[in-house]
Write a protein that holds these residues in place. Sequence first.
Motif, PDB file in Angstrom:
ATOM      1  N   VAL A 190     -10.729 -37.835   0.091  1.00 32.42           N
ATOM      2  CA  VAL A 190     -11.816 -38.405  -0.415  1.00 32.42           C
ATOM      3  C   VAL A 190     -11.619 -38.582  -1.898  1.00 32.42           C
ATOM      4  CG1 VAL A 190     -14.257 -37.672  -0.969  1.00 32.42           C
ATOM      5  CG2 VAL A 190     -13.159 -36.943   1.357  1.00 32.42           C
ATOM      6  N   THR A 191     -10.652 -37.690  -2.576  1.00 35.76           N
ATOM      7  CA  THR A 191     -10.760 -37.780  -4.217  1.00 35.76           C
ATOM      8  C   THR A 191      -9.619 -38.619  -4.592  1.00 35.76           C
ATOM      9  OG1 THR A 191      -9.553 -35.758  -4.082  1.00 35.76           O
ATOM     10  CG2 THR A 191     -12.068 -35.706  -4.409  1.00 35.76           C
ATOM     11  N   SER A 192      -8.429 -39.163  -3.630  1.00 36.99           N
ATOM     12  CA  SER A 192      -7.413 -39.582  -4.111  1.00 36.99           C
ATOM     13  C   SER A 192      -7.546 -41.202  -3.960  1.00 36.99           C
ATOM     14  CB  SER A 192      -6.254 -39.131  -3.241  1.00 36.99           C
ATOM     15  OG  SER A 192      -5.880 -37.714  -3.683  1.00 36.99           O
ATOM     16  N   PHE A 193      -8.760 -41.702  -3.403  1.00 38.16           N
ATOM     17  CA  PHE A 193      -8.879 -43.018  -3.212  1.00 38.16           C
ATOM     18  C   PHE A 193     -10.252 -43.611  -3.681  1.00 38.16           C
ATOM     19  CE2 PHE A 193      -5.990 -41.382  -0.151  1.00 38.16           C
ATOM     20  CZ  PHE A 193      -4.747 -41.997  -0.177  1.00 38.16           C
ATOM     21  N   ALA A 194     -10.181 -44.812  -3.949  1.00 39.33           N
ATOM     22  CA  ALA A 194     -11.495 -45.669  -4.015  1.00 39.33           C
ATOM     23  C   ALA A 194     -11.511 -46.423  -3.124  1.00 39.33           C
ATOM     24  CB  ALA A 194     -11.380 -46.657  -5.325  1.00 39.33           C
ATOM     25  N   PRO A 195     -12.823 -46.111  -2.154  1.00 41.38           N
ATOM     26  CA  PRO A 195     -12.937 -46.978  -0.831  1.00 41.38           C
ATOM     27  C   PRO A 195     -13.129 -48.430  -1.095  1.00 41.38           C
ATOM     28  CG  PRO A 195     -14.452 -44.726  -0.841  1.00 41.38           C
ATOM     29  CD  PRO A 195     -13.727 -44.890  -2.155  1.00 41.38           C
ATOM     30  N   VAL A 196     -12.549 -49.081  -0.392  1.00 41.38           N
ATOM     31  CA  VAL A 196     -13.104 -50.709  -0.671  1.00 41.38           C
ATOM     32  C   VAL A 196     -13.854 -51.076   0.535  1.00 41.38           C
ATOM     33  CG1 VAL A 196     -11.956 -53.014  -0.686  1.00 41.38           C
ATOM     34  CG2 VAL A 196     -11.082 -50.968  -1.699  1.00 41.38           C
ATOM     35  N   SER A 197     -13.418 -51.204   1.644  1.00 34.71           N
ATOM     36  CA  SER A 197     -14.288 -51.719   2.714  1.00 34.71           C
ATOM     37  C   SER A 197     -13.796 -51.184   4.263  1.00 34.71           C
ATOM     38  CB  SER A 197     -14.298 -53.277   2.953  1.00 34.71           C
ATOM     39  OG  SER A 197     -15.002 -53.617   4.100  1.00 34.71           O
ATOM     40  N   LEU A 198     -14.697 -50.658   5.190  1.00 36.77           N
ATOM     41  CA  LEU A 198     -14.476 -50.538   6.595  1.00 36.77           C
ATOM     42  C   LEU A 198     -14.086 -51.843   7.147  1.00 36.77           C
ATOM     43  CD1 LEU A 198     -13.921 -48.512   8.761  1.00 36.77           C
ATOM     44  CD2 LEU A 198     -16.712 -48.930   9.282  1.00 36.77           C
TER      45      LEU A 198
ATOM     46  N   THR B  62     -10.080 -45.689  17.177  1.00 36.98           N
ATOM     47  CA  THR B  62      -9.487 -45.659  15.763  1.00 36.98           C
ATOM     48  C   THR B  62     -10.249 -46.772  14.906  1.00 36.98           C
ATOM     49  OG1 THR B  62      -7.513 -45.624  14.491  1.00 36.98           O
ATOM     50  CG2 THR B  62      -7.531 -47.357  16.232  1.00 36.98           C
ATOM     51  N   TRP B  63      -9.972 -46.689  13.851  1.00 35.36           N
ATOM     52  CA  TRP B  63     -10.460 -47.684  12.898  1.00 35.36           C
ATOM     53  C   TRP B  63      -9.399 -48.089  11.555  1.00 35.36           C
ATOM     54  CZ3 TRP B  63     -10.925 -45.339   8.167  1.00 35.36           C
ATOM     55  CH2 TRP B  63     -11.034 -43.880   8.082  1.00 35.36           C
ATOM     56  N   ASN B  64      -9.845 -48.914  10.932  1.00 41.85           N
ATOM     57  CA  ASN B  64      -9.139 -49.482   9.990  1.00 41.85           C
ATOM     58  C   ASN B  64      -9.786 -49.732   8.711  1.00 41.85           C
ATOM     59  OD1 ASN B  64      -7.107 -51.224  12.561  1.00 41.85           O
ATOM     60  ND2 ASN B  64      -6.426 -49.577  11.248  1.00 41.85           N
ATOM     61  N   ALA B  65      -9.486 -49.313   7.835  1.00 34.68           N
ATOM     62  CA  ALA B  65     -10.185 -49.587   6.391  1.00 34.68           C
ATOM     63  C   ALA B  65      -9.384 -49.847   5.081  1.00 34.68           C
ATOM     64  CB  ALA B  65     -11.239 -48.476   6.183  1.00 34.68           C
ATOM     65  N   VAL B  66      -9.867 -50.574   4.042  1.00 34.29           N
ATOM     66  CA  VAL B  66      -8.896 -50.815   2.675  1.00 34.29           C
ATOM     67  C   VAL B  66      -9.391 -49.731   1.957  1.00 34.29           C
ATOM     68  CG1 VAL B  66      -8.485 -52.454   0.985  1.00 34.29           C
ATOM     69  CG2 VAL B  66      -8.668 -53.130   3.255  1.00 34.29           C
TER      70      VAL B  66
END
Length: 320
Positions: A110-118, A247-251
């Motif tokens: 959660v804290t190590s990344f900046a979510p971009v897009s699912l 499963t899922w992929n996200a950037v």
Amino acid sequence: MIRTLIAAAMATLFAAGTAGAQDFPNRPVTLVIPFSAGGSTDLVGRLIAERMSAELGQPVVVENKGGAGGNLGAAQVAKATPDGYTILMGTVATHALNPTLYKKMPYDPVTSFAPVSLLVIVPNVLVVHPDFPAKTTEELIALLKKDPDKYSYASSGNGTPLHLSGELFKSMAGVDMQHIPYQGAGPALIDVLSGQVPIMFDNLPSSTGHIKSGKLRALGVTTAKRAPSFPDLPAIAEAVPGYETYTWNAVFAPAGTPPEVVAKLNAAANKALEDPKVQARLADFSAVSVGSTPEELGEHVKKEIAKWAPIVKASGAQLD
């Protein structure tokens, strides 16, 4: 005087950072795929990277860095300079399973990344070598109950979604078979295709071509309902009620990436998903195109951690 100099220096740095974000990207972007080539994440990643390149006006270069269930590649991005030039193709493994599976994590999901897009949700599939005697999930269950110590199944590695798909199947169907973990879905698939291991839980995208060519026999998909691209292929849930995995992929970008950069990456990723050619290719292997805002992806990750943590604990899987 010193305060004035410090303030001026900080203002200069801020202006430089803002200008850098506005100019983004002015050189190639590296998309780290934390698994070996040939698997579902690799297929989706390369497809999206190609279209994102056109949107960003700079190459999006794929770098495969497998190992530790995706942790090595994810950690590389988490520790990268937060400027948007190193991003991650994250998965349910890197951001939902591994935090419970591994005793020590090299990053926080959660804290190590900046979510971009699912990006997409991907069904898994139960496949066997064409010479394997079972032709349906029901026949496989009967075979495993008759000879519980005889058969083995391959997966992309300990604690991966494919491993847990197999363990959940064993538990719910009341059967047993030996788990053979590999360093990624690609190497596992090679041994199943050659007949070295008879059974595998794989992502549907990476097995689709082999299923259509007859090199693999599909027994069932792991989603609750049948996959649109294989309407005649039953869901495992039709033989084992209540069974479901996917499963899922996200950037993701490193935490601290400027919001303007995240916004540009998000726009490029979502634009890529809207491309008719990308949609057609994703539909070929039943990957469901989703797309999201960064905020929606952040909430998705939190929900997935809460969902999978008890399943991982119940499986008994634990890695150092």
